[in-house]
Design a protein around this motif. Structure first.
Motif, mmCIF file in Angstrom:
data_model
loop_
_atom_site.group_PDB
_atom_site.id
_atom_site.type_symbol
_atom_site.label_atom_id
_atom_site.label_comp_id
_atom_site.label_asym_id
_atom_site.label_seq_id
_atom_site.Cartn_x
_atom_site.Cartn_y
_atom_site.Cartn_z
ATOM 1 N N ARG A 1 2.344 -1.848 -10.839
ATOM 2 C CA ARG A 1 1.457 -1.409 -9.902
ATOM 3 C C ARG A 1 1.723 -1.739 -8.556
ATOM 4 O O ARG A 1 1.134 -1.201 -7.627
ATOM 5 N N LEU A 2 2.953 -2.655 -8.479
ATOM 6 C CA LEU A 2 3.189 -3.000 -7.053
ATOM 7 C C LEU A 2 3.746 -1.833 -6.063
ATOM 8 O O LEU A 2 4.645 -1.312 -6.530
ATOM 9 N N LEU A 3 3.008 -1.857 -5.129
ATOM 10 C CA LEU A 3 3.464 -0.475 -4.113
ATOM 11 C C LEU A 3 4.761 -1.022 -3.468
ATOM 12 O O LEU A 3 5.030 -2.176 -3.339
ATOM 13 N N HIS B 1 4.642 -3.366 -0.520
ATOM 14 C CA HIS B 1 4.402 -4.450 -0.627
ATOM 15 C C HIS B 1 5.627 -5.213 -1.228
ATOM 16 O O HIS B 1 6.146 -6.415 -1.152
ATOM 17 N N ARG C 1 7.932 -5.851 1.643
ATOM 18 C CA ARG C 1 7.329 -6.820 2.469
ATOM 19 C C ARG C 1 7.198 -8.077 1.881
ATOM 20 O O ARG C 1 7.355 -9.199 2.414
ATOM 21 N N GLU C 2 6.687 -8.149 0.678
ATOM 22 C CA GLU C 2 6.176 -9.592 0.224
ATOM 23 C C GLU C 2 7.357 -10.078 -0.645
ATOM 24 O O GLU C 2 7.704 -11.362 -0.485
ATOM 25 N N VAL C 3 8.217 -9.214 -1.261
ATOM 26 C CA VAL C 3 9.288 -9.861 -2.444
ATOM 27 C C VAL C 3 10.635 -9.625 -1.610
ATOM 28 O O VAL C 3 11.243 -10.818 -1.647
ATOM 29 N N THR D 1 9.764 -7.354 6.612
ATOM 30 C CA THR D 1 8.286 -7.131 7.137
ATOM 31 C C THR D 1 8.435 -6.096 8.492
ATOM 32 O O THR D 1 7.360 -5.650 8.958
ATOM 33 N N GLY D 2 9.531 -5.377 8.604
ATOM 34 C CA GLY D 2 9.591 -4.317 9.567
ATOM 35 C C GLY D 2 8.891 -3.021 9.235
ATOM 36 O O GLY D 2 7.892 -2.656 10.206
ATOM 37 N N HIS E 1 5.551 -1.557 8.357
ATOM 38 C CA HIS E 1 4.043 -1.829 8.464
ATOM 39 C C HIS E 1 3.319 -1.150 7.572
ATOM 40 O O HIS E 1 3.457 -0.063 6.896
ATOM 41 N N ILE E 2 2.067 -1.828 7.267
ATOM 42 C CA ILE E 2 0.572 -1.081 6.819
ATOM 43 C C ILE E 2 -0.238 -0.846 7.788
ATOM 44 O O ILE E 2 -0.793 -1.667 8.144
#
Ligand code: FES
Ligand code: FES
Lengths: 156, 776
Positions: free
Chosen positions: A21-23, A26, A29-31, A35-36, A38-39
């Motif tokens: 389910r990981l978008l 995400h 950015r997270e894994v 982080t360029g 954005h949400i």
């Protein structure tokens, strides 16, 4: 149940175990620590999360990371190869195509797509081409100028 | 030692691309949600689905047992903490206690009830769904006029009637003005609730450091220092143990000029769980829980003579406050009253504000904050009067403007307009569109049955907010300039820019004053441990107040640089030129870097001079500044569909001296986009039960690229005498000037059908109905 995915981002290989389910946004950015992108909404409206997937601009909040398995992604971080800015980045800078900068990574990726499809767009084509990307700061005018400037470069 | 003297080109007034952009265009800037820390936890807030309800019970057991969950907090845990602050004060103001988490009652959809903390964002969201709250729904009221009606549900049971305050202000002799009037026009005019919608939602990271007994709070805010003081107050902790850092901020527009429950909550949670914790607002939360703007119902009465000379203006202003006061909520409509005379010289006004509680999220400062409402009101009323008298709306404005020889001009609301030439931007805009030709074209169009409109707005605004006596907690700004031992220059500004570009404009000012290259200047902001106390960025004050503080800090520093330069050159006096101190008698010079090294090495010191090259200035502005301008809109309305096409948008803004025209244009464009949003598309809609119908970006119509007209932006320059840079501020001008110009244009287009007024937003449906019904 986590699943293993392997993909290339900005030319580098990544392999990770992720929840289905990981978008994708995400994951990036997270894994992957990029982080360029954005949400701004997570509902596929704002376009701040836009990246290139197999050479096409996509909103990375509209898909799961597992759907990117085996694919090739380019994020804003991958544009400035060897420290030289991409002509679109350069044009956004020169034309003041950004203020707070939050929409900018997505806007630049959407512009890449726009100019790929239509190397010398009219003002109206630019505006329609960027319909899927919201900017609350600029009123879009300097963004349109930036896209025109970048098109001039690419076409020259 | 060099001996060449080069006269540097000044950077003031140049179109210079921004210093801040390289990090933003490469995706390397760090926004709030980009912050990652070892052991960081994630918070998700459980919010009320009801606009009004009693809380019978909250069961957190199931949520607490979910994987990854470390804690669930409710009002039982946070009840000992202070309340969300309101800094505004008015006589007789009713201030409901605004707890961080709801105790036994909720007052709006989105009201925070509990916080779930987990090791991962997804797990926190999962668990939040498991918190069971037993609500007893109560009748709600979401419309301010209905809230005032007899028998309306009481938002706060202790105050039936829902009146939070009333406020009266008058100037001159309003009774006499109305008794002498030959004509009086009246109109109810609304300024609908808007959702500020910064593209980056709010967010907070709190990091408790037990060894230092301190909390570092990262917050996407416009006011780091005020936040530190206020959050420390809520938590009951010493202010110097709280550090507030603003990372890159993705837009604010007033919505981040606030202290919300989440800042104190995250600090509290971090202390409790002894780990860093992050909360990032979802877009839905941003729409339901972050302040809205506007929310006015205004009843205007304008008195005039038949020759078009205006005599006086009455206003009854109903302000939808929402359920609570946020930081400045009740103060915003008082700004509308201050600006109600606009640019016109009538001296008689009377205003009554009723502040009304509703079961909605609070309203507060949103781009323009009270001034767009006032401007919309007066500029609509002038047009309504012109229509009544069959006068040209341009002529009536020119007849009533405050004259160029009348500055400083005292308004009946007690302001002192600093400087102006109100006819100049109007004349410039009209020339640009060839107004007489347009009117001829319109006459022709009307004969053909086409609906063409020409709308004018001539606005004034209050900027450089503001002198401290007018503010709850100081209206000055601060700047520190440090020339480092190698001659590089660091500026610490108390302003907190978030897209406006002061890292660039301030570097321009420094480069001009010191003669150093812009690239040698670094502008630092937004960290309370690094920067001296400051007020922040809002109210078009960043450059007009913060820039002035910088200018004065530079003057002190220049004097000291010259002392060291004179010492090194053995000269009685030196001048600063091209980044060097120069002895004009001999032409000999020492570079900036040499002077800086000498000041820090301190082998020798000029008489009565300390080592080092640092200067701090806190600047208190003697007055506001008052920018002005004229916007002209040419529109065409489709009879069949009610669609509005903006054919031309001409904005001539006078914001005083301009440091960087490229950035000023950007501010105007963005401001106009938000004004057009209000005029044509945007509206926060609550239903009868207080449910926010426009709760997602799918339902709230933000301006998109293909909807925006080309904005023809230009300027006149009337320097402000209030500050040494002569600047006035430009962040809000576009928004303030825009909406009346658009509505005036569309009403003008529809006037042959008998339409006299339309309220915003001018949706095609509304226009179509007006066309069908004739008189709206
Ligand atoms: S975050 Fe993906 S479209 Fe907004
Ligand atoms: S620059 Fe702020 S949203 Fe586009």
């Amino acid at each position: 149940m986590k699943r293993k995915i392997s993909l290339r981002i900005n030319g580098k290989p990544y392999t990770d175990e992720v929840e289905p389910r990981l978008l994708l946004i995400h994951y990036l950015r997270e894994v992957a620590g990029l982080t360029g992108p954005h949400i701004g909404c997570e509902t596929s409206i704002c376009g701040a999360c836009t990246v290139m997937l197999q050479g096409r601009a996509v909103k990375s909040c509209t898909m799961f990371a597992v759907q990117a398995d085996g694919r090739e992604i380019v994020t804003i971080e991958g544009l400035a190869a060897n420290g030289a800015l991409d002509p679109v980045q350069q044009a956004f800078w020169n034309e003041h195509g950004l203020q707070c900068g939050f929409c900018t990574p997505g806007m630049i990726m959407a512009t890449k797509q726009l100019l790929q499809d239509n190397p010398s767009p009219t003002d109206l084509e630019i505006r329609h081409g960027l319909e899927g990307n919201l900017c609350r700061c600029t009123g879009y005018q300097h963004i349109v100028n930036a896209v025109k400037a970048a098109a001039g470069k690419a076409g020259a | 030692m060099a001996t060449t003297i080069s006269k540097p080109e000044t950077l003031f007034g140049k179109r210079i691309r921004r210093q801040e952009d390289p990090r933003l265009i490469t995706g390397t800037a760090v926004y709030l949600d980009d912050i990652k820390m070892p052991g960081m936890h994630h918070a998700c807030i459980v919010r009320s689905p009801h606009a009004a309800a009693k809380i019978r019970a909250i069961d957190t057991a199931a949520a607490a047992g979910r994987p990854g969950v470390v804690a669930v907090f409710t009002a039982k845990d946070t009840g000992h903490l202070g309340a969300v602050p309101c800094a505004a004060s008015l006589p007789g103001l009713r201030v409901p206690r605004h707890d961080l988490l709801a105790r036994d009652r909720v007052y709006y959809v989105g009201h925070p009830v509990a916080v779930v903390v987990a090791t991962d964002r997804y797990l926190a969201r999962d668990a939040a769904e498991m918190v069971e709250v037993d609500y007893e729904p109560l009748p709600a009221v979401a419309d301010p006029e209905k809230a005032l009606a007899e028998g309306a549900p009481a938002v706060h049971p202790e105050w039936p009637g829902n009146v939070a305050f009333t406020f009266h202000q008058e100037g001159g002799n309003i009774e006499q003005a109305f008794s002498e009037a030959e004509v009086v026009v009246k109109q109810r005019i609304t300024s609908q609730r808007l959702i500020p919608t910064a593209l980056e939602t709010r967010g907070v990271v709190a990091d408790w450091r037990p060894g230092e007994n301190s909390v570092t709070l990262f917050s996407s805010t416009q006011i780091p220092h005020l936040m530190r003081t206020l959050v420390a107050g809520i938590l009951g902790m010493p202010e110097n143990r709280l550090r507030v850092v603003t990372p890159e901020v993705g837009g604010g527009f007033g919505s981040k000029l606030n202290v919300y429950a989440e800042e104190a909550l995250m600090a509290f949670i971090s202390m409790r769980i002894q780990k860093p914790v992050k909360w990032v607002e979802s877009r839905r939360e941003n729409f339901t829980c972050t302040i809205h703007g506007r929310g006015h119902v205004d009843y205007f009465e304008l008195a005039a003579r038949r020759d078009g000379v205006m005599l006086g203006l009455k206003l009854k202003l109903i302000q939808d406050l929402g359920a609570y006061h946020q930081l400045l909520t009740p103060a915003i409509p008082t700004l509308s009253v201050l600006m109600m005379p606009g640019l016109y010289k009538f001296q008689n006004v009377s205003a009554d504000i009723v502040g009304v509680f509703t079961n909605c999220v609070p309203t507060d400062a949103y781009r323009g904050a009270g001034r767009p409402e006032a401007t919309h009101g007066i500029e609509r009323m002038v047009d309504i009067l012109a229509a009544e008298l069959a006068m040209d709306p341009v002529e009536i404005r020119l007849k009533n403007f405050v004259g160029n020889d009348e500055f400083p001009y005292t308004t009946p609301t007690g302001l002192s307009y600093d400087s102006g030439n109100y006819a100049a931007p109007l004349r410039k805009a009209l020339e640009q569109v060839d107004y007489p030709a347009l009117r001829r074209e319109q006459a022709q169009a009307r004969e053909e049955g086409r609906l063409m409109g020409i709308g004018v707005s001539t606005y004034g605004e209050i900027c450089a907010i503001g002198p401290s006596p007018s503010m709850p907690a100081g209206g000055w700004e601060s700047a520190t300039v440090k020339i480092e031992p190698t001659g590089k220059v660091t500026v610490l500004t108390g302003a907190s820019p978030h897209g406006q570009g002061e890292e660039t404009t301030f570097a321009q000012v420094v480069a001009d004053e010191l003669g150093v290259p812009m690239d040698d200047v670094l502008v630092v902001h937004g960290d309370t441990s690094v920067v001296q106390y400051g007020i922040g960025t809002f109210g078009s004050r960043g450059t007009a107040v913060g820039g002035a503080a910088l200018f004065y800090a530079l003057q002190d520093l220049k004097a000291k640089v010259k002392k060291f330069g004179a010492m090194l050159l053995d000269a009685p006096a030196v001048i600063l030129s091209g980044g060097s101190c120069v002895d004009e008698r001999t032409g000999k010079s020492v570079s900036f870097a040499e002077v800086a090294a000498a000041a820090y090495h301190a082998k020798r010191l000029p008489p009565a001079t300390e080592p080092g090259l640092v200067s701090t200035h806190f600047w208190e502005p003697p007055n506001f500044t008052f920018p002005f301008g004229a916007h002209v809109v040419v529109s065409e309305v489709d009879r069949e569909t009610g669609d509005i096409r903006i054919r031309r948008y001409v904005a001539v803004d006078d914001c005083g001296k301009i440091i960087n025209p490229l950035l000023v244009d950007g501010q105007v464009h963005g401001g106009v986009a938000q004004g057009l949003g209000q005029a044509l598309w945007e509206q926060a809609v609550y239903d009868e039960n207080g449910q926010l119908i426009t709760g997602e970006l799918t339902d709230y119509a933000l301006p998109k690229a293909h909807l925006m007209p080309w904005i023809e932006s230009s300027h006149t320059e009337t320097p402000s005498p209030v500050n040494p840079l002569g600047v006035k501020g430009v962040g809000e001008a576009g928004t303030i000037g825009c909406s009346p110009a658009v509505v005036n244009s569309v009403v003008d287009a529809l006037s042959p059908l008998g339409v006299r007024h339309l309220d915003m937003p001018l949706t095609p449906e509304k226009i179509w109905k007006a066309i069908q019904g004739g008189q709206a």
